[in-house]
Structures are given as C-alpha cells and as structure tokens.
Design a protein around this motif. Structure first.
Motif, PDB file in Angstrom:
ATOM      1  N   CYS A  33       0.858  -1.162   0.000  1.00 28.33           N
ATOM      2  CA  CYS A  33       0.000   0.000   0.000  1.00 28.33           C
ATOM      3  C   CYS A  33       0.908   1.229   0.000  1.00 28.33           C
ATOM      4  CB  CYS A  33      -0.898   0.034   1.235  1.00 28.33           C
ATOM      5  SG  CYS A  33      -2.175  -1.242   1.288  1.00 28.33           S
ATOM      6  N   MET A  34       0.516   2.252  -0.728  1.00 32.06           N
ATOM      7  CA  MET A  34       1.294   3.475  -0.822  1.00 32.06           C
ATOM      8  C   MET A  34       0.383   4.662  -0.547  1.00 32.06           C
ATOM      9  SD  MET A  34       4.343   2.399  -1.726  1.00 32.06           S
ATOM     10  CE  MET A  34       5.152   3.898  -2.294  1.00 32.06           C
ATOM     11  N   GLY A  47      -3.734  12.031   6.321  1.00 34.52           N
ATOM     12  CA  GLY A  47      -3.701  11.282   5.086  1.00 34.52           C
ATOM     13  C   GLY A  47      -4.368  12.067   3.978  1.00 34.52           C
ATOM     14  N   VAL A  48      -3.727  12.135   2.837  1.00 35.88           N
ATOM     15  CA  VAL A  48      -4.233  12.884   1.695  1.00 35.88           C
ATOM     16  C   VAL A  48      -4.824  11.952   0.646  1.00 35.88           C
ATOM     17  CG1 VAL A  48      -3.631  14.452  -0.184  1.00 35.88           C
ATOM     18  CG2 VAL A  48      -2.599  14.751   2.079  1.00 35.88           C
ATOM     19  N   ALA A  49      -4.041  10.970   0.248  1.00 36.95           N
ATOM     20  CA  ALA A  49      -4.463  10.020  -0.771  1.00 36.95           C
ATOM     21  C   ALA A  49      -3.649   8.749  -0.619  1.00 36.95           C
ATOM     22  CB  ALA A  49      -4.276  10.597  -2.172  1.00 36.95           C
ATOM     23  N   ALA A  50      -4.234   7.621  -0.941  1.00 44.86           N
ATOM     24  CA  ALA A  50      -3.529   6.353  -0.827  1.00 44.86           C
ATOM     25  C   ALA A  50      -4.065   5.368  -1.848  1.00 44.86           C
ATOM     26  CB  ALA A  50      -3.657   5.789   0.585  1.00 44.86           C
ATOM     27  N   ILE A  51      -3.265   4.350  -2.117  1.00 47.02           N
ATOM     28  CA  ILE A  51      -3.641   3.332  -3.088  1.00 47.02           C
ATOM     29  C   ILE A  51      -3.114   1.987  -2.615  1.00 47.02           C
ATOM     30  CG2 ILE A  51      -1.568   3.777  -4.479  1.00 47.02           C
ATOM     31  CD1 ILE A  51      -3.316   3.208  -6.972  1.00 47.02           C
ATOM     32  N   TYR A  93       4.749  17.385   2.342  1.00 47.45           N
ATOM     33  CA  TYR A  93       4.093  16.180   1.858  1.00 47.45           C
ATOM     34  C   TYR A  93       5.037  14.994   1.941  1.00 47.45           C
ATOM     35  CZ  TYR A  93       0.045  18.718   0.154  1.00 47.45           C
ATOM     36  OH  TYR A  93      -1.102  19.472   0.074  1.00 47.45           O
ATOM     37  N   TYR A  94       4.542  13.902   2.505  1.00 47.58           N
ATOM     38  CA  TYR A  94       5.326  12.708   2.728  1.00 47.58           C
ATOM     39  C   TYR A  94       4.744  11.516   1.979  1.00 47.58           C
ATOM     40  CZ  TYR A  94       7.146  15.327   6.734  1.00 47.58           C
ATOM     41  OH  TYR A  94       7.717  16.278   7.546  1.00 47.58           O
ATOM     42  N   CYS A  95       5.625  10.715   1.448  1.00 48.42           N
ATOM     43  CA  CYS A  95       5.268   9.444   0.837  1.00 48.42           C
ATOM     44  C   CYS A  95       5.444   8.341   1.868  1.00 48.42           C
ATOM     45  CB  CYS A  95       6.175   9.209  -0.371  1.00 48.42           C
ATOM     46  SG  CYS A  95       6.008   7.615  -1.174  1.00 48.42           S
ATOM     47  N   ALA A  96       4.553   7.363   1.858  1.00 48.23           N
ATOM     48  CA  ALA A  96       4.626   6.274   2.819  1.00 48.23           C
ATOM     49  C   ALA A  96       4.293   4.943   2.155  1.00 48.23           C
ATOM     50  CB  ALA A  96       3.662   6.528   3.980  1.00 48.23           C
ATOM     51  N   ALA A  97       4.818   3.858   2.724  1.00 52.19           N
ATOM     52  CA  ALA A  97       4.606   2.528   2.165  1.00 52.19           C
ATOM     53  C   ALA A  97       4.385   1.493   3.264  1.00 52.19           C
ATOM     54  CB  ALA A  97       5.798   2.110   1.308  1.00 52.19           C
ATOM     55  N   ARG A  98       3.587   0.498   2.954  1.00 52.39           N
ATOM     56  CA  ARG A  98       3.325  -0.617   3.859  1.00 52.39           C
ATOM     57  C   ARG A  98       3.347  -1.902   3.037  1.00 52.39           C
ATOM     58  NH1 ARG A  98       0.103  -2.286   8.400  1.00 52.39           N
ATOM     59  NH2 ARG A  98       0.214  -4.579   8.387  1.00 52.39           N
ATOM     60  N   PRO A  99       4.263  -2.847   3.354  1.00 51.46           N
ATOM     61  CA  PRO A  99       4.281  -4.114   2.625  1.00 51.46           C
ATOM     62  C   PRO A  99       3.200  -5.060   3.122  1.00 51.46           C
ATOM     63  CG  PRO A  99       5.971  -4.117   4.309  1.00 51.46           C
ATOM     64  CD  PRO A  99       5.345  -2.751   4.331  1.00 51.46           C
ATOM     65  N   GLY A 105     -10.358   1.399   1.570  1.00 51.77           N
ATOM     66  CA  GLY A 105     -11.238   2.390   2.158  1.00 51.77           C
ATOM     67  C   GLY A 105     -10.498   3.342   3.071  1.00 51.77           C
ATOM     68  N   TRP A 106     -11.187   3.779   4.112  1.00 51.49           N
ATOM     69  CA  TRP A 106     -10.625   4.780   5.009  1.00 51.49           C
ATOM     70  C   TRP A 106      -9.374   4.316   5.737  1.00 51.49           C
ATOM     71  CZ3 TRP A 106     -10.329   3.731  10.238  1.00 51.49           C
ATOM     72  CH2 TRP A 106     -11.110   2.668  10.707  1.00 51.49           C
ATOM     73  N   LEU A 107      -9.177   3.001   5.855  1.00 48.81           N
ATOM     74  CA  LEU A 107      -7.986   2.480   6.512  1.00 48.81           C
ATOM     75  C   LEU A 107      -6.711   2.905   5.792  1.00 48.81           C
ATOM     76  CD1 LEU A 107      -9.203  -1.136   7.341  1.00 48.81           C
ATOM     77  CD2 LEU A 107      -8.854   0.731   8.962  1.00 48.81           C
ATOM     78  N   LEU A 108      -6.806   3.140   4.508  1.00 50.57           N
ATOM     79  CA  LEU A 108      -5.638   3.536   3.724  1.00 50.57           C
ATOM     80  C   LEU A 108      -5.127   4.926   4.078  1.00 50.57           C
ATOM     81  CD1 LEU A 108      -6.644   2.184   0.202  1.00 50.57           C
ATOM     82  CD2 LEU A 108      -4.626   1.489   1.499  1.00 50.57           C
ATOM     83  N   LEU A 109      -5.919   5.708   4.756  1.00 46.67           N
ATOM     84  CA  LEU A 109      -5.521   7.066   5.122  1.00 46.67           C
ATOM     85  C   LEU A 109      -5.028   7.175   6.561  1.00 46.67           C
ATOM     86  CD1 LEU A 109      -8.359   9.094   3.378  1.00 46.67           C
ATOM     87  CD2 LEU A 109      -6.031   8.673   2.562  1.00 46.67           C
ATOM     88  N   LEU A 110      -4.851   6.057   7.214  1.00 43.68           N
ATOM     89  CA  LEU A 110      -4.370   6.053   8.587  1.00 43.68           C
ATOM     90  C   LEU A 110      -2.852   6.015   8.621  1.00 43.68           C
ATOM     91  CD1 LEU A 110      -6.850   3.574  10.308  1.00 43.68           C
ATOM     92  CD2 LEU A 110      -6.875   6.073  10.369  1.00 43.68           C
ATOM     93  N   GLU A 111      -2.275   6.972   9.317  1.00 43.93           N
ATOM     94  CA  GLU A 111      -0.825   7.057   9.427  1.00 43.93           C
ATOM     95  C   GLU A 111      -0.220   5.766   9.980  1.00 43.93           C
ATOM     96  OE1 GLU A 111       0.402  10.324  11.840  1.00 43.93           O
ATOM     97  OE2 GLU A 111       2.535   9.877  11.672  1.00 43.93           O
ATOM     98  N   ARG A 112      -0.888   5.165  10.952  1.00 42.88           N
ATOM     99  CA  ARG A 112      -0.330   3.990  11.613  1.00 42.88           C
ATOM    100  C   ARG A 112      -0.304   2.757  10.727  1.00 42.88           C
ATOM    101  NH1 ARG A 112      -5.355   4.777  14.304  1.00 42.88           N
ATOM    102  NH2 ARG A 112      -6.842   3.055  14.006  1.00 42.88           N
ATOM    103  N   LEU A 113      -0.942   2.801   9.587  1.00 42.19           N
ATOM    104  CA  LEU A 113      -0.891   1.684   8.660  1.00 42.19           C
ATOM    105  C   LEU A 113       0.495   1.525   8.040  1.00 42.19           C
ATOM    106  CD1 LEU A 113      -2.385  -0.534   6.954  1.00 42.19           C
ATOM    107  CD2 LEU A 113      -2.887   1.266   5.302  1.00 42.19           C
ATOM    108  N   PHE A 114       1.208   2.617   7.913  1.00 41.59           N
ATOM    109  CA  PHE A 114       2.414   2.622   7.100  1.00 41.59           C
ATOM    110  C   PHE A 114       3.699   2.456   7.903  1.00 41.59           C
ATOM    111  CE2 PHE A 114      -0.922   4.608   4.713  1.00 41.59           C
ATOM    112  CZ  PHE A 114      -0.777   4.019   3.469  1.00 41.59           C
ATOM    113  N   ASP A 115       4.637   1.736   7.310  1.00 44.16           N
ATOM    114  CA  ASP A 115       5.894   1.384   7.968  1.00 44.16           C
ATOM    115  C   ASP A 115       7.075   2.237   7.522  1.00 44.16           C
ATOM    116  OD1 ASP A 115       4.853  -1.985   7.482  1.00 44.16           O
ATOM    117  OD2 ASP A 115       4.762  -0.881   9.364  1.00 44.16           O
TER     118      ASP A 115
END
Length: 127
Positions: A33-34, A47-51, A93-99, A105-115
């Motif tokens: 997830c990015m 969170g601004v946008a995620a995919i 603006y920061y880029c983030a990734a989670r393997p 949905g809304w979970l993609l915009l949570l900061e704590r999702l990303f590593d």
C-alpha cells in the motif's frame, strides 16, 4: 530496507498545479500500500491520498476531485497530481509505504498503517 524519496514540491499560486513523485527502492515484499500524507506547522499529519496493491484508492474529502494518486510499478514510482491548489494545501508532503498490505477504504488514510516514510517535499500555495 525500503527507501522513499519525494520530489516535485515547490511554490505555486492558488489555482495552480503540481505533480509530486515518490521514488521507491529496496522493496523485498509484495502487495504494497502506498500513500501521501501532509503536515503543516502546528497541525497533525493527515492522510491525503492512498492506493493499495489492487489499485483501489482513497482520498481525503478536502482533496477529492482535485488530487489524483497513481503509480508506475515498472518505475517503482508513486505520483500525486495536485490541481486547483489552495493555500490550505500548503504543507510538507510525505510518501509512505506498507508491505503485505490489503487494506482499503478509510484504513488507507491512517498514518499507523504505514511502515516506511520519505523525507518529505514542501508544497507552498500562495493566494
């Protein structure tokens, strides 16, 4: 180690456009997830946008219809096209990734999702 490097920030007048890029390297897992997050001085990071790996996107209400997130997997690059910029969009603006990520949905915009996080790129919008 995953490394993320943002670029494309700058100064623009209200109504203008910018395209941010996030170059990723060191990926050792699949199904990432990015996301793009932003933080203005004195404000909480949001969170601004995620995919996700399936291409499903999520946007903050404040940017919906103006920003578009996309990715070029062949180039390991994430993009954020920002149109109709407003002074309220001014932030780092920061880029983030989670393997191994299958969130949606809304979970993609949570900061704590990303590593993993990039160093940020500054966007300044003047009126």
């Amino acid at each position: 180690q995953v490394q993320l490097v943002e670029s494309g920030g700058g100064s623009v007048q209200a109504g203008g456009s910018l395209r941010l890029s996030c170059a990723a390297s060191g990926y050792t897992a699949s199904s990432y997830c990015m996301g793009w997050f932003r933080q203005a001085p004195g404000n909480e990071r949001e969170g601004v946008a995620a995919i996700n790996s399936g291409g499903t996107t999520s946007y903050a209400d404040s940017v919906k219809g103006r920003f578009t997130i996309s990715q070029d997997n062949a180039k390991n690059t994430l993009y954020l096209q920002m149109n109709s910029l407003e002074p309220e969009d001014t932030a780092m603006y920061y880029c983030a990734a989670r393997p191994r990520c299958f969130a949606q949905g809304w979970l993609l915009l949570l900061e704590r999702l990303f590593d993993y996080w990039g160093q940020g790129t500054q966007v300044t919008v003047s009126s």
